[in-house]
Design a protein around this motif. Structure first.
Motif, PDB file in Angstrom:
ATOM      1  N   ARG A  13       0.855  -1.481   0.143  1.00  0.00           N
ATOM      2  CA  ARG A  13       0.268   0.434   0.055  1.00  0.00           C
ATOM      3  C   ARG A  13       0.880   1.002  -0.143  1.00  0.00           C
ATOM      4  NH1 ARG A  13      -3.054  -1.843   4.038  1.00  0.00           N
ATOM      5  NH2 ARG A  13      -4.452  -3.571   3.347  1.00  0.00           N
ATOM      6  N   GLU A  14       2.107   0.947   0.345  1.00  0.00           N
ATOM      7  CA  GLU A  14       2.984   2.646   1.091  1.00  0.00           C
ATOM      8  C   GLU A  14       3.786   2.104  -0.517  1.00  0.00           C
ATOM      9  OE1 GLU A  14       2.022   4.835   3.499  1.00  0.00           O
ATOM     10  OE2 GLU A  14       0.787   3.431   3.853  1.00  0.00           O
ATOM     11  N   LEU A  15       3.397   1.957  -1.689  1.00  0.00           N
ATOM     12  CA  LEU A  15       4.319   2.010  -2.508  1.00  0.00           C
ATOM     13  C   LEU A  15       4.062   2.095  -4.028  1.00  0.00           C
ATOM     14  CD1 LEU A  15       6.772  -1.891  -1.558  1.00  0.00           C
ATOM     15  CD2 LEU A  15       7.692   0.445  -1.990  1.00  0.00           C
ATOM     16  N   ARG A  16       4.971   2.319  -5.002  1.00  0.00           N
ATOM     17  CA  ARG A  16       4.195   2.848  -6.353  1.00  0.00           C
ATOM     18  C   ARG A  16       4.495   2.153  -7.053  1.00  0.00           C
ATOM     19  NH1 ARG A  16       8.267   8.213  -6.505  1.00  0.00           N
ATOM     20  NH2 ARG A  16       9.368   7.283  -5.176  1.00  0.00           N
ATOM     21  N   PRO A  17       3.748   1.956  -8.131  1.00  0.00           N
ATOM     22  CA  PRO A  17       3.755   0.925  -9.286  1.00  0.00           C
ATOM     23  C   PRO A  17       5.104   1.333  -9.614  1.00  0.00           C
ATOM     24  CG  PRO A  17       1.536   2.586  -9.179  1.00  0.00           C
ATOM     25  CD  PRO A  17       2.668   2.938  -8.558  1.00  0.00           C
ATOM     26  N   VAL A  18       5.963   0.381 -10.117  1.00  0.00           N
ATOM     27  CA  VAL A  18       6.728   0.655 -11.085  1.00  0.00           C
ATOM     28  C   VAL A  18       6.493   0.322 -12.698  1.00  0.00           C
ATOM     29  CG1 VAL A  18       8.895  -1.351 -11.947  1.00  0.00           C
ATOM     30  CG2 VAL A  18       8.032  -0.975  -9.191  1.00  0.00           C
ATOM     31  N   GLN A  19       8.155   1.460 -12.611  1.00  0.00           N
ATOM     32  CA  GLN A  19       7.677   1.257 -14.330  1.00  0.00           C
ATOM     33  C   GLN A  19       8.633   0.595 -15.074  1.00  0.00           C
ATOM     34  OE1 GLN A  19       5.928   3.813 -16.291  1.00  0.00           O
ATOM     35  NE2 GLN A  19       7.076   3.234 -17.929  1.00  0.00           N
ATOM     36  N   LEU A  20       8.689  -0.230 -15.618  1.00  0.00           N
ATOM     37  CA  LEU A  20       9.336  -1.699 -15.925  1.00  0.00           C
ATOM     38  C   LEU A  20       9.850  -1.071 -17.653  1.00  0.00           C
ATOM     39  CD1 LEU A  20       9.959  -4.823 -15.352  1.00  0.00           C
ATOM     40  CD2 LEU A  20       8.353  -4.774 -17.648  1.00  0.00           C
ATOM     41  N   GLU A  21      11.029  -1.019 -17.826  1.00  0.00           N
ATOM     42  CA  GLU A  21      12.137  -0.250 -18.767  1.00  0.00           C
ATOM     43  C   GLU A  21      12.520  -1.679 -19.487  1.00  0.00           C
ATOM     44  OE1 GLU A  21      10.901   3.188 -20.102  1.00  0.00           O
ATOM     45  OE2 GLU A  21      10.187   3.836 -18.789  1.00  0.00           O
ATOM     46  N   GLU A  45      13.967   3.328  -9.544  1.00  0.00           N
ATOM     47  CA  GLU A  45      13.870   4.093  -7.844  1.00  0.00           C
ATOM     48  C   GLU A  45      12.728   3.325  -7.574  1.00  0.00           C
ATOM     49  OE1 GLU A  45      15.813   5.261  -5.761  1.00  0.00           O
ATOM     50  OE2 GLU A  45      17.397   5.536  -7.401  1.00  0.00           O
ATOM     51  N   GLU A  46      11.793   2.972  -7.859  1.00  0.00           N
ATOM     52  CA  GLU A  46      10.373   2.515  -7.776  1.00  0.00           C
ATOM     53  C   GLU A  46      11.179   0.476  -7.525  1.00  0.00           C
ATOM     54  OE1 GLU A  46      10.832   4.067 -10.647  1.00  0.00           O
ATOM     55  OE2 GLU A  46       8.548   6.011  -9.595  1.00  0.00           O
TER      56      GLU A  46
END
Lengths: 172, 172
Positions: free
Chosen positions: B60-68, B90-91
């Protein structure tokens, strides 16, 4: 995309089912042993987000399911499928009916005969042989399951889990 | 039981990875294409319940992750593994670090090199050949992933999802 909704029994029953599926189920590598709660349906990305949201809400109001396997059975002569027969308990029927109402409103394709497939696409001879062997064994299992899974299908036919829903309502 | 924690990329990238894995990855039938966040670990039924509970809270405390995905790479000569290289944003590092602290406290086995395996256990010749071919292609992909999965391993080596956790923190 194509989605489906299933229960996974605990590891012990999955291992048992796989010991048969390895030889008798061409879907062995595509999905772990499961009980189908809703047969495959199409949904867009937007639709599936709305469906997930509703399932999260609904799951909170449903009780864990008692999974009772009583015997080996088959859909023969309609289909040469061998399965672990699962008792249609109240909790299971309630869950099945929730998954065919609201955002997921649809007529089930078949009457709900809860089962875990362990063999399919068998020849008649193979089918009679395998069933004969399996019916000699003790096939009773009982466990409580507190979750179900929404999956989507990949191009190769395999299924990936999209989301797990926990049945959170406590027994009175 | 043996558990692991992974990200599944969206269907499109899974289909692409599977087009290689079918030929080059002996684990093709055991698990969908994935990015390993925590290598396999043992936990009892009791422990995994506590771990799940903590993961629900932490997610709940973490942001979605950008997968590159930026390119195809390999662990050769250490290991004849070919993979889609994923940028350690970072995420993603934050998520990885959360999964190695608290109830899941442990030293990661290796430095975190986020990747999606598309081939492994290749011979040296096969490896050079496949890498050469793949490096000619455009291998850029970008997507946002808002969930990760806790899985357990069956006796046949296949993995079943135990629970999905949604990364719910909104961007500021």
């Amino acid at each position: 995309m194509r989605y489906g909704i299933v229960l996974f029994p605990a590891k012990k029953l999955q291992d048992l089912a796989n010991s048969y599926r390895k030889r008798y189920d061409p879907h062995y590598a595509l999905i772990p042993p499961h009980l189908t709660l809703k047969t495959p349906f199409e949904a867009s990305d937007e639709e599936i987000k709305a469906i997930s949201k509703e399932l999260r809400r609904s799951a909170r109001e449903l009780r864990p399911v008692q999974l009772e396997v009583t015997k080996i059975s088959s859909f023969s002569p309609v289909n040469n499928v061998i399965y672990l027969k699962v008792e249609p308990t109240e909790e299971l029927k309630e869950l099945h009916s929730m998954l065919h109402s609201g955002a997921l409103e649809s007529e089930p394709e078949y009457a709900f005969v809860p089962h875990i497939t362990i063999g399919q696409k068998l020849s008649d001879a193979e089918m009679a042989d395998v069933l004969g062997q399996l019916k000699m064994q003790d096939n009773h299992h009982s466990e409580q399951i507190d979750r179900f899974h929404l999956l989507y299908q990949l191009e190769n036919g395999a299924w990936t889990v999209y989301e797990t829903f926990i049945l959170e309502k406590e027994e009175i």
